[in-house]
Design a protein around this motif. Structure first.
Motif, PDB file in Angstrom:
ATOM      1  N   ASP A  77       0.794  -1.228   0.000  1.00 25.22           N
ATOM      2  CA  ASP A  77       0.000   0.000   0.000  1.00 25.22           C
ATOM      3  C   ASP A  77       0.829   1.282   0.000  1.00 25.22           C
ATOM      4  O   ASP A  77       0.261   2.376  -0.017  1.00 25.22           O
ATOM      5  CB  ASP A  77      -0.907   0.033   1.238  1.00 25.22           C
ATOM      6  CG  ASP A  77      -1.673  -1.267   1.450  1.00 25.22           C
ATOM      7  OD1 ASP A  77      -2.900  -1.256   1.277  1.00 25.22           O
ATOM      8  OD2 ASP A  77      -1.037  -2.279   1.790  1.00 25.22           O
ATOM      9  N   TRP A  78       2.147   1.178   0.057  1.00 26.92           N
ATOM     10  CA  TRP A  78       2.969   2.370   0.244  1.00 26.92           C
ATOM     11  C   TRP A  78       2.888   3.344  -0.930  1.00 26.92           C
ATOM     12  O   TRP A  78       2.880   4.567  -0.734  1.00 26.92           O
ATOM     13  CB  TRP A  78       4.424   1.971   0.471  1.00 26.92           C
ATOM     14  CG  TRP A  78       4.608   1.120   1.684  1.00 26.92           C
ATOM     15  CD1 TRP A  78       4.855  -0.226   1.731  1.00 26.92           C
ATOM     16  CD2 TRP A  78       4.539   1.554   3.044  1.00 26.92           C
ATOM     17  NE1 TRP A  78       4.941  -0.658   3.018  1.00 26.92           N
ATOM     18  CE2 TRP A  78       4.755   0.416   3.854  1.00 26.92           C
ATOM     19  CE3 TRP A  78       4.323   2.785   3.656  1.00 26.92           C
ATOM     20  CZ2 TRP A  78       4.753   0.480   5.241  1.00 26.92           C
ATOM     21  CZ3 TRP A  78       4.323   2.856   5.037  1.00 26.92           C
ATOM     22  CH2 TRP A  78       4.539   1.716   5.814  1.00 26.92           C
ATOM     23  N   GLU A  79       2.814   2.826  -2.121  1.00 24.68           N
ATOM     24  CA  GLU A  79       2.863   3.696  -3.298  1.00 24.68           C
ATOM     25  C   GLU A  79       1.714   4.693  -3.304  1.00 24.68           C
ATOM     26  O   GLU A  79       1.875   5.845  -3.748  1.00 24.68           O
ATOM     27  CB  GLU A  79       2.833   2.854  -4.570  1.00 24.68           C
ATOM     28  CG  GLU A  79       3.028   3.668  -5.842  1.00 24.68           C
ATOM     29  CD  GLU A  79       3.097   2.801  -7.082  1.00 24.68           C
ATOM     30  OE1 GLU A  79       3.129   3.378  -8.189  1.00 24.68           O
ATOM     31  OE2 GLU A  79       3.123   1.561  -6.950  1.00 24.68           O
ATOM     32  N   GLU A  84       8.076   4.852  -0.084  1.00 24.39           N
ATOM     33  CA  GLU A  84       8.754   3.639  -0.527  1.00 24.39           C
ATOM     34  C   GLU A  84       9.724   3.212   0.556  1.00 24.39           C
ATOM     35  O   GLU A  84      10.863   3.695   0.619  1.00 24.39           O
ATOM     36  CB  GLU A  84       9.487   3.883  -1.846  1.00 24.39           C
ATOM     37  CG  GLU A  84      10.256   2.675  -2.362  1.00 24.39           C
ATOM     38  CD  GLU A  84       9.418   1.413  -2.358  1.00 24.39           C
ATOM     39  OE1 GLU A  84       9.769   0.498  -1.583  1.00 24.39           O
ATOM     40  OE2 GLU A  84       8.421   1.357  -3.105  1.00 24.39           O
ATOM     41  N   PRO A  85       9.293   2.294   1.452  1.00 20.08           N
ATOM     42  CA  PRO A  85      10.166   1.893   2.562  1.00 20.08           C
ATOM     43  C   PRO A  85      11.509   1.333   2.118  1.00 20.08           C
ATOM     44  O   PRO A  85      12.523   1.540   2.800  1.00 20.08           O
ATOM     45  CB  PRO A  85       9.332   0.821   3.278  1.00 20.08           C
ATOM     46  CG  PRO A  85       7.927   1.174   2.966  1.00 20.08           C
ATOM     47  CD  PRO A  85       7.973   1.692   1.552  1.00 20.08           C
ATOM     48  N   ALA A  86      11.547   0.640   0.984  1.00 16.75           N
ATOM     49  CA  ALA A  86      12.819   0.079   0.534  1.00 16.75           C
ATOM     50  C   ALA A  86      13.838   1.183   0.285  1.00 16.75           C
ATOM     51  O   ALA A  86      15.028   1.034   0.590  1.00 16.75           O
ATOM     52  CB  ALA A  86      12.605  -0.755  -0.732  1.00 16.75           C
ATOM     53  N   GLY A  87      13.386   2.306  -0.259  1.00 14.71           N
ATOM     54  CA  GLY A  87      14.294   3.413  -0.517  1.00 14.71           C
ATOM     55  C   GLY A  87      14.688   4.164   0.740  1.00 14.71           C
ATOM     56  O   GLY A  87      15.669   4.916   0.733  1.00 14.71           O
ATOM     57  N   ARG A  88      13.934   3.965   1.832  1.00 16.00           N
ATOM     58  CA  ARG A  88      14.235   4.625   3.094  1.00 16.00           C
ATOM     59  C   ARG A  88      14.969   3.695   4.066  1.00 16.00           C
ATOM     60  O   ARG A  88      15.293   4.107   5.179  1.00 16.00           O
ATOM     61  CB  ARG A  88      12.928   5.091   3.749  1.00 16.00           C
ATOM     62  CG  ARG A  88      12.206   6.201   2.995  1.00 16.00           C
ATOM     63  CD  ARG A  88      10.796   6.432   3.551  1.00 16.00           C
ATOM     64  NE  ARG A  88      10.156   7.594   2.932  1.00 16.00           N
ATOM     65  CZ  ARG A  88      10.066   8.789   3.487  1.00 16.00           C
ATOM     66  NH1 ARG A  88      10.569   8.995   4.690  1.00 16.00           N
ATOM     67  NH2 ARG A  88       9.466   9.789   2.870  1.00 16.00           N
ATOM     68  N   ALA A  89      15.190   2.469   3.670  1.00 21.62           N
ATOM     69  CA  ALA A  89      15.747   1.465   4.580  1.00 21.62           C
ATOM     70  C   ALA A  89      17.115   1.882   5.115  1.00 21.62           C
ATOM     71  O   ALA A  89      17.986   2.315   4.355  1.00 21.62           O
ATOM     72  CB  ALA A  89      15.851   0.124   3.876  1.00 21.62           C
ATOM     73  N   GLU A 130      11.578   6.374  10.974  1.00 21.13           N
ATOM     74  CA  GLU A 130      11.938   7.608  10.279  1.00 21.13           C
ATOM     75  C   GLU A 130      12.242   8.744  11.250  1.00 21.13           C
ATOM     76  O   GLU A 130      13.135   9.554  11.015  1.00 21.13           O
ATOM     77  CB  GLU A 130      10.790   8.015   9.339  1.00 21.13           C
ATOM     78  CG  GLU A 130      10.677   7.151   8.113  1.00 21.13           C
ATOM     79  CD  GLU A 130      11.860   7.331   7.189  1.00 21.13           C
ATOM     80  OE1 GLU A 130      12.034   8.432   6.628  1.00 21.13           O
ATOM     81  OE2 GLU A 130      12.626   6.377   7.036  1.00 21.13           O
ATOM     82  N   GLY A 131      11.499   8.808  12.349  1.00 19.28           N
ATOM     83  CA  GLY A 131      11.740   9.869  13.314  1.00 19.28           C
ATOM     84  C   GLY A 131      13.135   9.811  13.904  1.00 19.28           C
ATOM     85  O   GLY A 131      13.730  10.845  14.225  1.00 19.28           O
ATOM     86  N   SER A 132      13.671   8.599  14.017  1.00 20.55           N
ATOM     87  CA  SER A 132      14.999   8.457  14.623  1.00 20.55           C
ATOM     88  C   SER A 132      16.102   9.045  13.761  1.00 20.55           C
ATOM     89  O   SER A 132      17.200   9.334  14.257  1.00 20.55           O
ATOM     90  CB  SER A 132      15.294   6.972  14.875  1.00 20.55           C
ATOM     91  OG  SER A 132      15.584   6.311  13.659  1.00 20.55           O
ATOM     92  N   ALA A 133      15.843   9.229  12.470  1.00 22.98           N
ATOM     93  CA  ALA A 133      16.893   9.747  11.582  1.00 22.98           C
ATOM     94  C   ALA A 133      17.294  11.168  11.971  1.00 22.98           C
ATOM     95  O   ALA A 133      18.470  11.541  11.873  1.00 22.98           O
ATOM     96  CB  ALA A 133      16.418   9.710  10.128  1.00 22.98           C
ATOM     97  N   LEU A 168      12.676  14.169   3.849  1.00 22.40           N
ATOM     98  CA  LEU A 168      12.016  12.865   3.911  1.00 22.40           C
ATOM     99  C   LEU A 168      11.096  12.764   5.127  1.00 22.40           C
ATOM    100  O   LEU A 168      10.026  12.152   5.062  1.00 22.40           O
ATOM    101  CB  LEU A 168      13.063  11.760   3.929  1.00 22.40           C
ATOM    102  CG  LEU A 168      13.813  11.573   2.607  1.00 22.40           C
ATOM    103  CD1 LEU A 168      15.007  10.651   2.786  1.00 22.40           C
ATOM    104  CD2 LEU A 168      12.872  11.017   1.538  1.00 22.40           C
ATOM    105  N   TRP A 169      11.515  13.357   6.241  1.00 23.91           N
ATOM    106  CA  TRP A 169      10.656  13.371   7.423  1.00 23.91           C
ATOM    107  C   TRP A 169       9.379  14.168   7.150  1.00 23.91           C
ATOM    108  O   TRP A 169       8.273  13.744   7.504  1.00 23.91           O
ATOM    109  CB  TRP A 169      11.424  13.960   8.602  1.00 23.91           C
ATOM    110  CG  TRP A 169      10.603  14.175   9.829  1.00 23.91           C
ATOM    111  CD1 TRP A 169      10.346  15.372  10.428  1.00 23.91           C
ATOM    112  CD2 TRP A 169       9.942  13.187  10.634  1.00 23.91           C
ATOM    113  NE1 TRP A 169       9.569  15.191  11.552  1.00 23.91           N
ATOM    114  CE2 TRP A 169       9.308  13.860  11.698  1.00 23.91           C
ATOM    115  CE3 TRP A 169       9.835  11.804  10.544  1.00 23.91           C
ATOM    116  CZ2 TRP A 169       8.564  13.201  12.673  1.00 23.91           C
ATOM    117  CZ3 TRP A 169       9.089  11.125  11.515  1.00 23.91           C
ATOM    118  CH2 TRP A 169       8.470  11.835  12.556  1.00 23.91           C
ATOM    119  N   GLY A 170       9.518  15.312   6.480  1.00 20.78           N
ATOM    120  CA  GLY A 170       8.343  16.101   6.140  1.00 20.78           C
ATOM    121  C   GLY A 170       7.404  15.360   5.206  1.00 20.78           C
ATOM    122  O   GLY A 170       6.175  15.442   5.351  1.00 20.78           O
ATOM    123  N   ALA A 171       7.964  14.612   4.249  1.00 17.25           N
ATOM    124  CA  ALA A 171       7.133  13.842   3.330  1.00 17.25           C
ATOM    125  C   ALA A 171       6.358  12.758   4.062  1.00 17.25           C
ATOM    126  O   ALA A 171       5.196  12.481   3.737  1.00 17.25           O
ATOM    127  CB  ALA A 171       8.006  13.225   2.236  1.00 17.25           C
TER     128      ALA A 171
END
Length: 216
Positions: A77-79, A84-89, A130-133, A168-171
């Protein structure tokens, strides 16, 4: 861990009509205590005394990070949310840092992380990762100021995505709010997923702290 999820904003002015609270803000407020517990248990960056501490800390994180990122990939469902979690891994960055520190997979503790029960729960888990980044970059900056601590090239994970981290966090926050607008009832499941992720990290850091105390 430095808290990147706080977003202190002024409330509506006098006479303004209150609007439904955005999901990203509901999620921030609902998980504040859980996040602060993880910060306290991790003790970062002060808990890192030497390279060995740094290595075992990264291993503790990978014990949770890896299972969660694998779970996220199950959902198609990400798209629809532009994510895209794979791109954020960042799990692979943890693995590379551990290789640099000559720590093998056998040193990564197994932390039971069950599968998310819905896409909404998976979205809550992604929020935690994502928040941890944002906090990770602050942690790394503090560690780099320590002349006694040579981390070499093992800084990929905390450096995250460099200057792209904020965008990325804002997105992600925008996607969360869109998801909440589309299905307001799903907010509870998103919050539940975030709590599950925080609980897993709390367990990992509590175990890590116990092992450090025994070795001291």
């Amino acid at each position: 861990m430095t808290n990147p999820l706080r977003d202190d904003r002024d409330g509506p002015g006098p006479g303004a009509t209150a609007e439904p609270e955005r999901l990203s803000l509901r999620l921030r407020d609902a998980t504040r205590e859980a996040h602060e517990r993880v910060e306290a248990l991790s003790g970062l960056p002060d808990s890192i005394r030497d390279r060995a501490d740094y290595a075992t800390c990264l291993a503790a994180m990978l014990g949770v990070w890896g299972p969660i990122e694998r779970d996220l990939r199950r959902w198609p469902d990400w798209e629809a949310l532009g994510l895209e979690p794979a791109g954020r891994a960042r799990g692979p960055l943890l693995e590379q840092d551990l290789m640099e520190l000559q720590v093998g997979a056998e040193a990564v503790p197994a932390v039971p992380v069950g599968p998310s029960g819905s896409f909404a729960e998976a979205l809550g888990r992604l929020y935690v990762l994502e928040g941890s980044a944002l906090g990770g970059r602050l942690i790394l900056a503090a560690l780099r100021r320590r002349p006694d601590l040579d981390l070499g090239e093992a800084t990929r994970f905390f450096d995250g995505r460099g200057s792209d981290t904020g965008r990325l966090w804002g997105a992600l926050r925008t996607a969360l709010d869109r998801f909440g607008d589309r299905d307001p009832r799903a907010g509870a499941a998103v919050i539940r997923g975030a709590h599950d992720a925080f609980a897993a990290f709390a367990a990992a850091f509590a175990r890590h702290r116990g092992a450090r105390n025994e070795a001291a």
